[in-house]
Design an enzyme around this catalytic site. Structure first.
Site, PDB file in Angstrom:
ATOM      1  N   GLU A 155       5.513  18.729 -24.243  1.00 24.36           N
ATOM      2  CA  GLU A 155       4.982  19.097 -23.042  1.00 24.36           C
ATOM      3  C   GLU A 155       5.657  20.400 -22.200  1.00 24.36           C
ATOM      4  O   GLU A 155       5.004  21.087 -21.657  1.00 24.36           O
ATOM      5  CB  GLU A 155       5.530  17.769 -21.950  1.00 24.36           C
ATOM      6  CG  GLU A 155       4.743  16.965 -22.207  1.00 24.36           C
ATOM      7  CD  GLU A 155       3.244  16.574 -21.804  1.00 24.36           C
ATOM      8  OE1 GLU A 155       2.981  17.421 -21.254  1.00 24.36           O
ATOM      9  OE2 GLU A 155       2.786  15.697 -21.881  1.00 24.36           O
ATOM     10  N   ARG A 163       0.667  -1.247  -0.080  1.00 21.67           N
ATOM     11  CA  ARG A 163       0.086  -0.125   0.080  1.00 21.67           C
ATOM     12  C   ARG A 163       0.742   1.362   0.060  1.00 21.67           C
ATOM     13  O   ARG A 163       0.275   2.196   0.347  1.00 21.67           O
ATOM     14  CB  ARG A 163      -0.857   0.036   1.142  1.00 21.67           C
ATOM     15  CG  ARG A 163      -2.036  -1.063   1.039  1.00 21.67           C
ATOM     16  CD  ARG A 163      -3.126  -0.889   2.108  1.00 21.67           C
ATOM     17  NE  ARG A 163      -4.018  -2.031   1.962  1.00 21.67           N
ATOM     18  CZ  ARG A 163      -3.904  -3.359   2.614  1.00 21.67           C
ATOM     19  NH1 ARG A 163      -2.917  -3.606   3.449  1.00 21.67           N
ATOM     20  NH2 ARG A 163      -4.957  -4.182   2.607  1.00 21.67           N
ATOM     21  N   ASN A 185      -3.534  18.879 -18.479  1.00 24.24           N
ATOM     22  CA  ASN A 185      -3.996  17.924 -19.529  1.00 24.24           C
ATOM     23  C   ASN A 185      -4.218  18.407 -20.964  1.00 24.24           C
ATOM     24  O   ASN A 185      -4.928  17.736 -21.792  1.00 24.24           O
ATOM     25  CB  ASN A 185      -5.099  16.734 -19.089  1.00 24.24           C
ATOM     26  CG  ASN A 185      -5.011  15.759 -18.162  1.00 24.24           C
ATOM     27  OD1 ASN A 185      -3.660  15.336 -18.249  1.00 24.24           O
ATOM     28  ND2 ASN A 185      -5.513  15.930 -16.871  1.00 24.24           N
ATOM     29  N   HIS A 217      -4.286  16.713 -24.251  1.00 26.61           N
ATOM     30  CA  HIS A 217      -4.140  15.092 -23.909  1.00 26.61           C
ATOM     31  C   HIS A 217      -5.544  14.445 -24.403  1.00 26.61           C
ATOM     32  O   HIS A 217      -5.205  13.097 -24.431  1.00 26.61           O
ATOM     33  CB  HIS A 217      -3.671  15.027 -22.383  1.00 26.61           C
ATOM     34  CG  HIS A 217      -2.277  15.455 -22.158  1.00 26.61           C
ATOM     35  ND1 HIS A 217      -1.653  16.541 -22.427  1.00 26.61           N
ATOM     36  CD2 HIS A 217      -1.315  14.429 -21.594  1.00 26.61           C
ATOM     37  CE1 HIS A 217      -0.413  16.453 -21.989  1.00 26.61           C
ATOM     38  NE2 HIS A 217      -0.149  15.275 -21.530  1.00 26.61           N
ATOM     39  N   LYS A 220       4.454  22.891 -13.492  1.00 25.58           N
ATOM     40  CA  LYS A 220       3.746  21.782 -13.019  1.00 25.58           C
ATOM     41  C   LYS A 220       4.168  21.475 -11.406  1.00 25.58           C
ATOM     42  O   LYS A 220       2.803  21.146 -10.678  1.00 25.58           O
ATOM     43  CB  LYS A 220       4.568  20.277 -13.369  1.00 25.58           C
ATOM     44  CG  LYS A 220       3.676  19.221 -13.023  1.00 25.58           C
ATOM     45  CD  LYS A 220       4.083  18.124 -14.068  1.00 25.58           C
ATOM     46  CE  LYS A 220       3.208  16.720 -13.675  1.00 25.58           C
ATOM     47  NZ  LYS A 220       3.150  15.821 -14.485  1.00 25.58           N
ATOM     48  N   GLU A 272      -6.007  16.193  -8.825  1.00 20.76           N
ATOM     49  CA  GLU A 272      -6.761  16.520 -10.148  1.00 20.76           C
ATOM     50  C   GLU A 272      -8.272  16.866  -9.938  1.00 20.76           C
ATOM     51  O   GLU A 272      -8.949  16.605 -10.515  1.00 20.76           O
ATOM     52  CB  GLU A 272      -6.757  15.540 -11.039  1.00 20.76           C
ATOM     53  CG  GLU A 272      -6.589  16.189 -12.499  1.00 20.76           C
ATOM     54  CD  GLU A 272      -6.404  15.166 -13.743  1.00 20.76           C
ATOM     55  OE1 GLU A 272      -5.253  15.424 -13.973  1.00 20.76           O
ATOM     56  OE2 GLU A 272      -6.846  14.034 -14.026  1.00 20.76           O
ATOM     57  N   HIS A 284       4.453  10.012 -27.032  1.00 21.58           N
ATOM     58  CA  HIS A 284       3.555  10.434 -26.467  1.00 21.58           C
ATOM     59  C   HIS A 284       3.549  12.194 -26.760  1.00 21.58           C
ATOM     60  O   HIS A 284       2.583  12.826 -27.009  1.00 21.58           O
ATOM     61  CB  HIS A 284       3.785  10.312 -25.062  1.00 21.58           C
ATOM     62  CG  HIS A 284       2.864  11.406 -23.992  1.00 21.58           C
ATOM     63  ND1 HIS A 284       1.676  11.229 -23.881  1.00 21.58           N
ATOM     64  CD2 HIS A 284       3.203  12.305 -23.131  1.00 21.58           C
ATOM     65  CE1 HIS A 284       1.234  12.088 -23.225  1.00 21.58           C
ATOM     66  NE2 HIS A 284       1.970  12.877 -22.687  1.00 21.58           N
ATOM     67  N   LYS A 294       1.695  11.121 -10.429  1.00 22.13           N
ATOM     68  CA  LYS A 294       0.722  10.350 -10.999  1.00 22.13           C
ATOM     69  C   LYS A 294       1.335   8.999 -11.358  1.00 22.13           C
ATOM     70  O   LYS A 294       2.614   9.170 -11.885  1.00 22.13           O
ATOM     71  CB  LYS A 294       0.138  11.008 -12.498  1.00 22.13           C
ATOM     72  CG  LYS A 294      -1.172  11.992 -12.328  1.00 22.13           C
ATOM     73  CD  LYS A 294      -1.622  12.415 -13.450  1.00 22.13           C
ATOM     74  CE  LYS A 294      -2.775  13.239 -13.422  1.00 22.13           C
ATOM     75  NZ  LYS A 294      -3.266  13.602 -14.671  1.00 22.13           N
ATOM     76  N   HIS A 321      -4.192  11.302 -26.145  1.00 21.69           N
ATOM     77  CA  HIS A 321      -4.518   9.596 -25.553  1.00 21.69           C
ATOM     78  C   HIS A 321      -5.303   8.842 -26.682  1.00 21.69           C
ATOM     79  O   HIS A 321      -4.970   7.683 -26.737  1.00 21.69           O
ATOM     80  CB  HIS A 321      -5.023  10.142 -24.427  1.00 21.69           C
ATOM     81  CG  HIS A 321      -4.182  10.164 -23.336  1.00 21.69           C
ATOM     82  ND1 HIS A 321      -4.463  10.569 -21.973  1.00 21.69           N
ATOM     83  CD2 HIS A 321      -2.979  10.643 -23.017  1.00 21.69           C
ATOM     84  CE1 HIS A 321      -3.580  11.071 -21.035  1.00 21.69           C
ATOM     85  NE2 HIS A 321      -2.395  10.808 -21.849  1.00 21.69           N
ATOM     86  N   ARG A 359      -5.364  20.934 -11.341  1.00 23.93           N
ATOM     87  CA  ARG A 359      -4.455  19.931 -12.214  1.00 23.93           C
ATOM     88  C   ARG A 359      -4.956  19.722 -13.690  1.00 23.93           C
ATOM     89  O   ARG A 359      -4.189  19.312 -14.269  1.00 23.93           O
ATOM     90  CB  ARG A 359      -4.088  19.082 -11.251  1.00 23.93           C
ATOM     91  CG  ARG A 359      -3.069  18.136 -11.714  1.00 23.93           C
ATOM     92  CD  ARG A 359      -2.637  17.041 -10.853  1.00 23.93           C
ATOM     93  NE  ARG A 359      -1.567  16.452 -11.588  1.00 23.93           N
ATOM     94  CZ  ARG A 359      -0.762  15.451 -10.718  1.00 23.93           C
ATOM     95  NH1 ARG A 359      -0.761  15.356  -9.478  1.00 23.93           N
ATOM     96  NH2 ARG A 359       0.485  14.778 -11.343  1.00 23.93           N
TER      97      ARG A 359
END
Length: 361
Positions: free
Chosen positions: A182, A118, A241, A244, A223, A233, A260, A140, A248, A237
């Site tokens: 990015e 965990r 994206n 994106h 960032k 998010e 990417h 992330k 994606h 946040r």
């Protein structure tokens, strides 16, 4: 800019940026650790061995594991294999993971750390521009499944991020440029000085010069500020994206054969075209997207062979599984101006298709 830049992400961890900072990696492993799992991309084997040697010298037991290349690393099968390695080596909750490689490696390494017992510490050592400015920073983590990219994952801030700019010296030019997508994204949504610096493509892609380190540091700063305010998010946040949603979809439909950053470049042009059709921005800002990205050698159009309608249907279905979607409502990060992000919810289907036609080669 000084030789080494340290950017603090909230009250949680540091991002260390500079040449020759690899020797600081082991020092970032939290006190109390007895073992470290070092996962690495294929091209980072020598670097991983160097970190393992430093770990052993400091009294840590180092276990080194090679990962598949690029997105092939981000699968449930690879995660299961690494969990077994951790179990066999007796890793406890006070031990740590070190991930050495590009964005796929840091995503996978972070996910394994987040899920083992965990959550154990992870030190991210990104080796690409994309990894340094995006994947390794922000906490992330995730893996891909056939239905979409990063649909399984966790928020798990690292113990530290160490960006040794010397690792970029062997990075292929195409991968360096892809990472700059990015960076440019951060220029459009926040720090417009980035766009000014990136306007000189020779300087922006010179790993020995002063401009690229500044671009990386500025993108990390953008960032860091966003993540510190909204780790999970919940709102702000989402601006990270930008571009994106369509990107994606491109990656998924192509079987992750696109870089990417290349997909993000086209994705930014797509959402700029969509924003113009929604009356949020003018043609000039759309053109600025194309010029900024093309000057760095990035794609701004999506090539379609065969039936465009069939391809659009596949992309539209993939966008429907985007993490920003709420119910059946597509939500995009858009712009109302340079450095002024907003959200565009539920655009008309005809508008979505029209924007696709505008970026279709």
């Amino acid at each position: 800019m000084s030789d080494t830049t340290v950017i603090r992400v909230g009250d949680d961890y540091d991002v260390i940026i500079g040449n020759g900072v690899l020797d600081q990696v082991v020092a970032q492993v939290p006190d109390g650790a007895q073992r470290v799992l070092i996962v690495h991309a294929p091209v980072m084997a020598d670097t991983a061995r160097r970190i393992a040697s430093a770990a052993a010298d400091s009294g840590l037991q180092a276990v080194v594991e090679l990962l598949p290349d690029a997105e092939a690393a981000k699968t449930a099968d690879v995660a299961v294999r690494l969990w077994s390695v951790l179990a066999d080596a007796g890793f406890t909750r006070t031990d740590a993971v070190i991930a050495v490689g590009g964005g796929a490696t840091t995503d996978l390494g972070g996910f394994v750390a987040a899920t083992w017992l965990r959550g154990v510490a992870v030190v991210q050592v990104p080796s690409t521009v994309l990894g340094m400015v995006d994947a390794a920073v922000g906490g992330k983590t995730g893996i891909n499944i056939p239905e979409g990219k990063n649909l399984v994952g966790s928020f798990h801030p690292p113990a530290a991020v160490v960006c040794d700019l010397d690792l970029l010296r062997t990075l292929p030019q195409a991968d360096l440029a892809a990472g700059l997508a990015e960076v440019v994204k951060c220029g459009f949504i926040s720090d417009t000085r980035i766009l000014e610096l990136a306007a000189d493509p020779v300087a922006a892609t010179d790993v020995s010069g002063a401009v690229l380190p500044e671009l990386i540091a500025r993108a990390v700063q953008v960032k860091a500020e966003v993540v510190a305010a909204d780790l999970k998010e919940a709102g702000l946040r989402e601006i990270l994206n930008y571009g994106h949603t369509f990107a994606h979809a491109i990656e998924q439909v192509s079987g992750f054969s696109w870089r990417h950053g290349d997909a993000v470049a086209v994705g930014m042009v797509y959402v700029a075209e969509l924003s113009r059709r929604a009356g949020l921005i003018g043609e000039g800002l759309v053109d600025q997207h194309r010029k900024a990205l093309q000057s760095l050698g990035l794609p701004t159009a999506y090539p379609v062979d065969g039936d465009a309608g069939e391809r659009w249907s596949a992309l539209r279905a993939a966008m429907g599984r985007d993490k920003k979607t709420r119910g059946s409502t597509l939500r995009f990060v858009a712009l109302t101006g340079l450095g002024a992000p907003t959200r565009l919810s539920g655009p008309d289907e005809a508008m979505l298709r029209d924007a696709f036609d505008a970026v279709r080669a």
